[in-house]
Scaffold this motif. Sequence first.
Motif, short mmCIF file in Angstrom:
data_model
loop_
_atom_site.label_atom_id
_atom_site.label_comp_id
_atom_site.label_asym_id
_atom_site.label_seq_id
_atom_site.Cartn_x
_atom_site.Cartn_y
_atom_site.Cartn_z
N HIS A 1 0.71 -1.35 -0.09
CA HIS A 1 -0.10 0.10 -0.01
C HIS A 1 0.94 1.15 -0.29
N VAL A 2 1.82 1.30 0.96
CA VAL A 2 2.74 2.59 0.87
C VAL A 2 3.52 2.69 -0.47
N VAL A 3 3.93 1.49 -1.12
CA VAL A 3 4.68 1.70 -2.31
C VAL A 3 3.64 2.19 -3.38
N CYS A 4 2.50 1.58 -3.49
CA CYS A 4 1.77 1.97 -4.38
C CYS A 4 0.98 3.44 -4.30
N VAL A 5 0.98 3.84 -3.01
CA VAL A 5 0.59 5.37 -2.85
C VAL A 5 1.51 6.32 -3.46
N SER A 6 2.81 6.10 -3.12
CA SER A 6 4.06 6.77 -3.25
C SER A 6 4.12 6.97 -4.77
N VAL A 7 3.53 6.09 -5.83
CA VAL A 7 3.81 6.15 -7.12
C VAL A 7 2.51 6.59 -7.89
N SER A 8 1.36 6.66 -7.18
CA SER A 8 0.02 6.92 -7.65
C SER A 8 -0.18 8.42 -7.74
N ILE A 9 -1.01 9.03 -8.96
CA ILE A 9 -1.18 10.42 -8.96
C ILE A 9 -2.20 10.80 -8.09
N GLY A 10 -1.90 12.13 -7.55
CA GLY A 10 -2.72 12.75 -6.70
C GLY A 10 -4.16 12.66 -6.74
N SER A 11 -4.77 12.76 -7.84
CA SER A 11 -6.21 12.75 -8.08
C SER A 11 -6.99 11.60 -7.46
N GLU A 12 -5.92 10.40 -7.83
CA GLU A 12 -6.38 9.15 -7.62
C GLU A 12 -6.24 8.84 -6.03
N ILE A 13 -5.38 9.70 -5.39
CA ILE A 13 -4.97 9.18 -3.97
C ILE A 13 -6.20 10.21 -3.27
N GLN A 14 -6.69 11.19 -3.71
CA GLN A 14 -7.84 11.89 -2.90
C GLN A 14 -8.85 11.22 -2.88
N LYS A 15 -9.29 10.28 -3.65
CA LYS A 15 -10.63 9.37 -3.83
C LYS A 15 -10.35 8.47 -2.70
N GLY A 16 -9.42 8.06 -2.10
CA GLY A 16 -9.17 7.27 -0.97
C GLY A 16 -9.21 5.87 -1.11
N GLN B 1 0.49 13.24 0.48
CA GLN B 1 0.44 11.71 0.67
C GLN B 1 1.62 10.88 -0.18
N ASN B 2 1.72 11.32 -1.38
CA ASN B 2 2.88 11.12 -2.10
C ASN B 2 4.16 11.22 -1.36
N LEU B 3 4.52 12.55 -0.84
CA LEU B 3 5.69 12.74 -0.06
C LEU B 3 5.98 11.74 1.01
N GLN B 4 4.89 11.68 1.90
CA GLN B 4 4.84 11.02 2.93
C GLN B 4 5.23 9.52 2.59
N MET B 5 4.67 8.93 1.69
CA MET B 5 4.84 7.46 1.28
C MET B 5 6.05 7.20 0.80
N ALA B 6 6.55 8.31 -0.15
CA ALA B 6 8.03 8.34 -0.74
C ALA B 6 9.04 8.40 0.17
N THR B 7 8.80 9.10 1.26
CA THR B 7 9.87 9.16 2.29
C THR B 7 9.95 8.01 3.18
N ILE B 8 8.73 7.17 3.41
CA ILE B 8 8.85 6.11 4.22
C ILE B 8 9.62 4.90 3.31
N VAL B 9 9.29 5.13 2.10
CA VAL B 9 10.10 3.91 1.22
C VAL B 9 11.50 4.15 1.29
N VAL B 10 11.79 5.39 0.95
CA VAL B 10 13.33 5.72 1.14
C VAL B 10 13.96 5.35 2.33
N ILE B 11 13.30 5.45 3.26
CA ILE B 11 14.01 5.17 4.62
C ILE B 11 13.83 3.88 5.04
N MET B 12 12.94 3.10 4.71
CA MET B 12 12.86 1.53 5.01
C MET B 12 13.86 0.74 3.91
#
Length: 301
Positions: free
Chosen positions: A39-54, A265-276
């Motif tokens: 889920h984290v990886v997919c959100v990090s590379v998804s476009i913002g308009s789709e993320i806002q749909k939840g 959310q893109n930035l949050q999840m991308a940061t999590i992926v880079v850290i782990m």
Amino acid sequence: MKGANKRKIKLSLGDRVFNFTNVLIMLIISLVMLAPIIHVVCVSVSIGSEIQKGGLFLWPRGFTIEGYKKVLQDSLIVRTYLNTVIYAGLHTILVIVLTAFTAYPLTIKSFPLRKGITIFITITMFFSGGAIPTYLLMKGLHLIDNPAVMVIPFVVTAYNLILFRTFFAGINPSMRESARIDGAGEFLILMKIIMPLSKPIIAAIALFTIVGKWNDWYSALIYLNTQDYYPVQMILRKILFNSTAFNSMDPSIMQMFRNSTITPQNLQMATIVVIMLPIMCIYPFIQKYFAAGIMVGGVKG
């Protein structure tokens, strides 16, 4: 005889049901554990308009790597990331070296203080000063707002020391005696014989230590005041829990959100992926030693 050895064991219906059930349960557990990471990886590379749909993302909706670009371009994240690498690396090296140097004398039966030191160390496993005395100690040692506070404290702990001592004691004593007959001193015996034979316990303790220090944000929260000394976990904490963190990292980030396909959310999840990612890359290389090291003390002889 070879043909007899190759004969397959016939499983009863009960055995086949049991094996199938075990495999099914393990698959379900694996999927449950992998779902948050996916889920984290997919959100990090998804476009913002789709993320806002939840909803639950188990597959990218659209594709963008703008979040990763912004993470890697942000000077504060890069600086704190390097801080974390330094803190985790130095702390792990000190833990292995100093714990080994402390544990080895406790395996020498002729060492007169062996029993007393062992009892003293064991007591520290059950009693501690607490948070406030520890803070006052760090203050007295001038470690407050000092990067060394992320490296030096707790490099030798009773738990790690007992594990090292137990493993060292299990090495055949005749090897030490042979080295002594050949003229080797205790330091040479430790470095040339004991340490090379102790790769399993070194790998296990190193993995626990580097993961613990990599994820350590609480020490920075308590002891560090200067942002340039922060580990990257402190920045991740700000990103996840502080809505104003984006402004503090880059003045143009909020405008970037309005003019691009990414969201916070893109930035949050991308940061999590880079850290782990580094921890996920390290584990496969020491896995072969980890299983043996983690069993230290499990068998009493």
